[in-house]
Design a protein around this motif. Sequence first.
Motif, PDB file in Angstrom:
ATOM      1  N   UNK A 180       0.870  -1.188   0.000  1.00  0.00           N
ATOM      2  CA  UNK A 180       0.000   0.000   0.000  1.00  0.00           C
ATOM      3  C   UNK A 180       0.900   1.230   0.000  1.00  0.00           C
ATOM      4  N   UNK A 181       0.751   2.071  -1.013  1.00  0.00           N
ATOM      5  CA  UNK A 181       1.600   3.264  -1.132  1.00  0.00           C
ATOM      6  C   UNK A 181       0.919   4.471  -0.527  1.00  0.00           C
ATOM      7  N   UNK A 182       1.743   5.457  -0.138  1.00  0.00           N
ATOM      8  CA  UNK A 182       1.174   6.746   0.275  1.00  0.00           C
ATOM      9  C   UNK A 182       1.067   7.709  -0.888  1.00  0.00           C
ATOM     10  N   UNK A 183       1.982   7.566  -1.860  1.00  0.00           N
ATOM     11  CA  UNK A 183       1.939   8.496  -2.994  1.00  0.00           C
ATOM     12  C   UNK A 183       1.805   7.712  -4.296  1.00  0.00           C
ATOM     13  N   UNK A 184       1.366   8.413  -5.346  1.00  0.00           N
ATOM     14  CA  UNK A 184       1.376   7.831  -6.688  1.00  0.00           C
ATOM     15  C   UNK A 184       2.819   7.765  -7.164  1.00  0.00           C
ATOM     16  N   UNK A 185       3.185   6.660  -7.819  1.00  0.00           N
ATOM     17  CA  UNK A 185       4.502   6.594  -8.474  1.00  0.00           C
ATOM     18  C   UNK A 185       4.301   6.959  -9.943  1.00  0.00           C
ATOM     19  N   UNK A 186       5.049   7.957 -10.419  1.00  0.00           N
ATOM     20  CA  UNK A 186       4.980   8.340 -11.835  1.00  0.00           C
ATOM     21  C   UNK A 186       6.182   7.743 -12.545  1.00  0.00           C
ATOM     22  N   UNK A 187       5.915   6.842 -13.462  1.00  0.00           N
ATOM     23  CA  UNK A 187       7.001   6.084 -14.097  1.00  0.00           C
ATOM     24  C   UNK A 187       7.085   6.371 -15.591  1.00  0.00           C
ATOM     25  N   UNK A 188       8.327   6.483 -16.067  1.00  0.00           N
ATOM     26  CA  UNK A 188       8.568   6.461 -17.507  1.00  0.00           C
ATOM     27  C   UNK A 188       9.131   5.078 -17.798  1.00  0.00           C
ATOM     28  N   UNK A 242      13.812   6.397  -2.838  1.00  0.00           N
ATOM     29  CA  UNK A 242      13.476   5.284  -3.745  1.00  0.00           C
ATOM     30  C   UNK A 242      14.268   5.439  -5.040  1.00  0.00           C
ATOM     31  N   UNK A 243      14.321   6.677  -5.557  1.00  0.00           N
ATOM     32  CA  UNK A 243      15.056   6.945  -6.797  1.00  0.00           C
ATOM     33  C   UNK A 243      16.536   6.598  -6.655  1.00  0.00           C
ATOM     34  N   UNK A 244      17.143   7.022  -5.546  1.00  0.00           N
ATOM     35  CA  UNK A 244      18.571   6.720  -5.325  1.00  0.00           C
ATOM     36  C   UNK A 244      18.798   5.210  -5.295  1.00  0.00           C
ATOM     37  N   UNK A 245      17.860   4.503  -4.674  1.00  0.00           N
ATOM     38  CA  UNK A 245      18.017   3.050  -4.565  1.00  0.00           C
ATOM     39  C   UNK A 245      17.789   2.360  -5.916  1.00  0.00           C
ATOM     40  N   UNK A 246      16.955   2.960  -6.771  1.00  0.00           N
ATOM     41  CA  UNK A 246      16.823   2.429  -8.140  1.00  0.00           C
ATOM     42  C   UNK A 246      18.165   2.566  -8.865  1.00  0.00           C
ATOM     43  N   UNK A 247      18.822   3.715  -8.656  1.00  0.00           N
ATOM     44  CA  UNK A 247      20.144   3.905  -9.266  1.00  0.00           C
ATOM     45  C   UNK A 247      21.121   2.840  -8.774  1.00  0.00           C
ATOM     46  N   UNK A 248      21.066   2.578  -7.464  1.00  0.00           N
ATOM     47  CA  UNK A 248      21.950   1.559  -6.885  1.00  0.00           C
ATOM     48  C   UNK A 248      21.636   0.171  -7.479  1.00  0.00           C
ATOM     49  N   UNK A 249      20.344  -0.131  -7.641  1.00  0.00           N
ATOM     50  CA  UNK A 249      19.962  -1.418  -8.226  1.00  0.00           C
ATOM     51  C   UNK A 249      20.481  -1.522  -9.666  1.00  0.00           C
ATOM     52  N   UNK A 269      20.401   9.294 -19.557  1.00  0.00           N
ATOM     53  CA  UNK A 269      19.583  10.371 -20.123  1.00  0.00           C
ATOM     54  C   UNK A 269      18.452  10.759 -19.164  1.00  0.00           C
ATOM     55  N   UNK A 270      17.771   9.736 -18.630  1.00  0.00           N
ATOM     56  CA  UNK A 270      16.644  10.005 -17.704  1.00  0.00           C
ATOM     57  C   UNK A 270      17.152  10.764 -16.473  1.00  0.00           C
ATOM     58  N   UNK A 289      13.987   0.215 -19.700  1.00  0.00           N
ATOM     59  CA  UNK A 289      14.428   1.082 -18.594  1.00  0.00           C
ATOM     60  C   UNK A 289      13.170   1.582 -17.893  1.00  0.00           C
ATOM     61  N   UNK A 290      13.222   1.676 -16.558  1.00  0.00           N
ATOM     62  CA  UNK A 290      12.150   2.343 -15.823  1.00  0.00           C
ATOM     63  C   UNK A 290      12.766   3.507 -15.049  1.00  0.00           C
ATOM     64  N   UNK A 291      12.122   4.679 -15.157  1.00  0.00           N
ATOM     65  CA  UNK A 291      12.596   5.862 -14.435  1.00  0.00           C
ATOM     66  C   UNK A 291      11.472   6.376 -13.552  1.00  0.00           C
ATOM     67  N   UNK A 292      11.839   6.840 -12.365  1.00  0.00           N
ATOM     68  CA  UNK A 292      10.849   7.404 -11.427  1.00  0.00           C
ATOM     69  C   UNK A 292      10.902   8.924 -11.519  1.00  0.00           C
ATOM     70  N   UNK A 293       9.738   9.543 -11.753  1.00  0.00           N
ATOM     71  CA  UNK A 293       9.668  11.013 -11.838  1.00  0.00           C
ATOM     72  C   UNK A 293       9.053  11.557 -10.553  1.00  0.00           C
ATOM     73  N   UNK A 294       9.324  12.845 -10.294  1.00  0.00           N
ATOM     74  CA  UNK A 294       8.830  13.482  -9.072  1.00  0.00           C
ATOM     75  C   UNK A 294       7.320  13.696  -9.132  1.00  0.00           C
ATOM     76  N   UNK A 295       6.805  13.968 -10.331  1.00  0.00           N
ATOM     77  CA  UNK A 295       5.372  14.224 -10.481  1.00  0.00           C
ATOM     78  C   UNK A 295       4.965  13.951 -11.932  1.00  0.00           C
ATOM     79  N   UNK A 296       3.687  14.144 -12.189  1.00  0.00           N
ATOM     80  CA  UNK A 296       3.146  13.809 -13.515  1.00  0.00           C
ATOM     81  C   UNK A 296       3.770  14.668 -14.620  1.00  0.00           C
TER      82      UNK A 296
END
Length: 328
Positions: A180-188, A242-249, A269-270, A289-296
Amino acid sequence: MRFAVKERTESRHIGFGKVILFGEHFVVYGAEAIVAGIVEYTSCALELQRGRPGLRVVDERPAVRGYIPAKAAEQRRAHQLVLSHLHIDTSTDGLRVHLAGPLVPSSGIGASASDVVSLARALSEMYALHLNNEEVNNAAFVGEGGYHGTPSGVDNTAATYGGLISYRRSGGKSIFSRLALNNTLYLVVCSTGITASTIEVVKDVKRRKAADPAWFNALLERYNACVTAAREAMMRGDLQQVGKLMNENHTLCQQLTVSCAELDTIVDYCREKGALGAKMSGTGRGGLVVALAADEAQRDRIADDLAKNCPATKYVWKYSVLPMGSKL
Ligand code: MEV
């Protein structure tokens, strides 16, 4: 034949696509993965062909170029595995399998899992099997063996249930729960257009692991710390983290040798365009590739920019994972 069989399916039978946010390859060795089901799906309709044994697949999925022919042999194997698992005999009366739906099959998006999940659901109606989700998921896991060799089960679980899932395979069992998330995840989500064979890449990682277990275990230990921190950051709504940890992954995937030049270019590029984090997703050596954005707005800006200005990008999708949640 053991079952009362219909002439054709009447309901819509679907399997969702997915994006792995954390854990491809490590999940094969029992680590936790975090995966998001996406709204696009594959649908399957069946028609009985009396006196014509076997399966004839009419594949109208809007796949990236080369994907359907590249996967045809694996798909045949996967469909046969699902049929045998469900004890369906097509040696006298065969089936026409019509695959369609909005999911664009490309490496990494869970197209093979959505195919076998939708097939299992359609077979359930056709032969009055009354499969529940767990049984559909089990049949699809067996079918994924045709595509994956030794699947972890993460893809078929996401394809069966959708939503945001924490997944792990332990002692031959799938252990998963909806996050269960608290925020929407905006993904490219962005495809290199390169089709990789999961069965081959998984086999190669297995070979490297066997050749140098200490190297693999060190990566696995770093990954375990990464995914634990990622789940906690997601739950408290800390998307920067979460974004930093995606970079680490992604770095761990590079060290595991499953990234490639095209994936690295898109990831860089992202990040340059302001994504909170970016990583390869799925099999790798091509694919997504999946990228996490701050907002829509940022998600849309990055996606449009990639499509126009990053030649390694062949297809781009804009996704949102909504903050709904409950136990599966
Ligand atoms: C493929 O989408 C994900 C892999 O981890 C394989 C698997 O989990 O079965 C590479």
